[in-house]
Design an enzyme around this catalytic site. Structure first.
Site, short mmCIF file in Angstrom:
data_model
loop_
_atom_site.label_atom_id
_atom_site.label_comp_id
_atom_site.label_asym_id
_atom_site.label_seq_id
_atom_site.Cartn_x
_atom_site.Cartn_y
_atom_site.Cartn_z
N GLY A 118 -4.15 -3.42 -15.52
CA GLY A 118 -4.93 -3.19 -16.81
C GLY A 118 -6.58 -3.49 -16.56
N GLY A 120 -8.75 -1.80 -14.88
CA GLY A 120 -9.20 -0.48 -14.59
C GLY A 120 -9.61 -0.21 -13.09
N SER A 122 -7.19 0.78 -11.03
CA SER A 122 -6.04 1.67 -10.68
C SER A 122 -5.03 1.05 -9.87
CB SER A 122 -6.75 2.71 -9.51
OG SER A 122 -7.73 3.50 -10.63
N SER A 124 -1.80 1.61 -10.31
CA SER A 124 -0.79 2.58 -10.71
C SER A 124 -1.19 3.60 -9.22
CB SER A 124 -0.56 3.29 -11.79
OG SER A 124 -2.15 3.96 -12.16
N ASP A 168 -8.77 8.15 -8.75
CA ASP A 168 -8.04 7.10 -8.30
C ASP A 168 -7.39 7.23 -6.95
OD1 ASP A 168 -9.09 6.64 -10.61
OD2 ASP A 168 -7.22 6.18 -11.75
C1 GLA Z 1 -8.89 6.77 -15.02
C2 GLA Z 1 -8.06 7.88 -14.45
C3 GLA Z 1 -9.16 8.59 -13.66
C4 GLA Z 1 -10.52 8.98 -14.36
C5 GLA Z 1 -10.78 7.41 -14.89
C6 GLA Z 1 -12.01 7.55 -15.85
O1 GLA Z 1 -8.94 5.87 -14.03
O2 GLA Z 1 -6.87 7.68 -13.76
O3 GLA Z 1 -8.55 9.85 -13.27
O4 GLA Z 1 -10.48 9.75 -15.22
O5 GLA Z 1 -9.95 6.84 -15.67
O6 GLA Z 1 -13.19 8.13 -14.95
#
Ligand code: GLA
Length: 383
Positions: A118, A120, A122, A124, A168
């Site tokens: 959570g 930001g 990534s 996942s 990501d």
């Molecule tokens: C998430 C999504 C990405 C991108 C970002 C915002 O991380 O998985 O594809 O859109 O938000 O930039």
């Protein structure tokens, strides 16, 4: 993490596993531009997922999530989707590989991760890329790296309910130590940019608010729908506009009377953001970190006021950064919580970290976490 994962694997399934890893990512600039066909500027980090995997000769997957202490087992047909959220990522990857002709069979696996959830960063995508990369090798699927990134993205779309862009998964698969990647999300052309802020007197750090505002009606997907509505409206006059990336502010003003105020603001942010990525890349080539930082603040307030994916905690972090003289600070990733990414002069680093911790704790009752950014390699097998 390697040892922990191997040990647990041996305990549960015995010897002979192979280890794979994929990282989380940062993004210097270019937020919510990927699904608008624009540019992003991410890099892989030194935090990721490590998985031990061994084929088991059956048609079932037995998986153990070490950090959760949960085990599950599932088949490889569409109707076999597991009930555990984390297992859906692995299941989704298997299914998406199969759809691309991969002959995926059963395997046993244990995984663990150190990408903060959570935040930001990534986590996942790190999970998806780990399995996409590993299964491609272990089952000799011959799927190229671009398609492996798309396997992860389609997993999000088709098995996890998030209509994300490609940033990501791309960053996780293609990451390179010491380099950011400027990716054109329409053509998937990319350039590695050696990135060494320390050599120029700066440090890059993340400040993790440790808040996550789960909003029920998928605000991420709604943002994407807004962008698509604006494109559809523009297309009536400008048939070549396929993504907001193809639009400029003049075109937006032209169609403004036909748009809701909300859609208008969403598009205004995206059009500006696509431009900002290119400006930041140019500035970096001149080692002009002041401009980089200025653009980061612009992105923050655009994400906050126009795209409306910020929250009070993240706005607070950006304001404290500004007051401390931090060169650039902004929300990173999808928004609604998680981290800010900060570009700070070395001599201000200690002061900023101390101030942001104490001010944030006084306001919200807990300290944010600080992570130094180490730009690292993408998906790979571990020895
Ligand atoms: C998430 C999504 C990405 C991108 C970002 C915002 O991380 O998985 O594809 O859109 O938000 O930039």
């Amino acid at each position: 993490m390697k040892q922990k994962v191997s040990k647990k694997f041996e305990e549960l399934y015995g010897e002979g596993a192979q280890l794979f890893t994929s990282p989380g990512r940062i993004n210097l600039i270019g937020e919510h531009t990927d699904y608008n066909g624009g540019f992003v500027f991410p890099g892989a980090v030194d935090k990721g997922i490590v998985a031990a995997i061994r084929l088991n000769g059956t048609d079932r997957v037995n998986a153990y999530a070490l950090d959760l202490g949960e085990q599950t087992s599932f088949g490889l047909n569409e109707e076999d989707k597991p009930s555990e959220g984390w297992a859906c990522y692995i299941f989704g990857v298997c299914r998406e590989m199969q759809k691309r002709g991969g002959k995926i069979g059963g395997f046993d696996t244990v995984f663990s991760g150190d990408v903060p959830l959570g935040a930001g960063m990534s986590s996942s995508a790190a999970l998806e890329s780990t399995y996409a990369y590993a299964l491609n090798e272990l089952f000799h699927c011959n799927i190229d790296k671009f398609e492996l990134a798309k396997v992860g993205q389609s997993t999000e779309h088709n098995y996890c309910g998030v209509n994300c862009g490609i940033m990501d998964q791309f960053a996780s698969v293609f990451g390179k130590a010491g380099c950011l990647m400027r990716l054109d999300c329409r053509s998937l052309e990319y350039v590695y940019f050696p990135f060494d802020p320390e050599a120029h007197g700066y440090k890059l750090l993340l400040v993790d608010s440790r808040v996550k505002h789960e909003l029920v009606d998928s605000p991420y997907n709604k943002r994407r729908q807004s962008c698509e509505r604006v494109v559809a409206t523009m297309q009536k006059k400008h048939p070549h506009v396929q993504f907001l990336r193809d639009a400029d502010l003049t075109m937006l003003e032209e169609v403004a009377p036909e748009l809701s105020q909300e859609d208008y603001k969403r598009a205004r942010f995206v059009i500006g953001e696509v431009r900002r990525v290119l400006d930041v890349c140019d500035a970096l080539e001149r080692n002009d970190y002041e401009t980089v930082g200025k653009k980061m603040y612009e992105t923050h307030w655009g994400l906050s006021k126009d795209y409306e994916v910020s929250c009070v905690e993240l706005d607070f972090l950006a304001e404290v950064a500004k007051a401390c003289g931090v060169t650039g600070s902004r929300i990173m990733g999808g928004g609604f919580g998680g981290c800010t990414i900060n570009l700070v002069k070395k001599e201000l680093y200690d002061d900023f970290v101390a101030t942001v911790k104490s001010k944030f704790a006084a306001e919200y009752g807990h300290e944010p976490k600080i992570y130094d950014v180490v730009i690292s390699d993408g998906s790979r097998r571990l020895e």
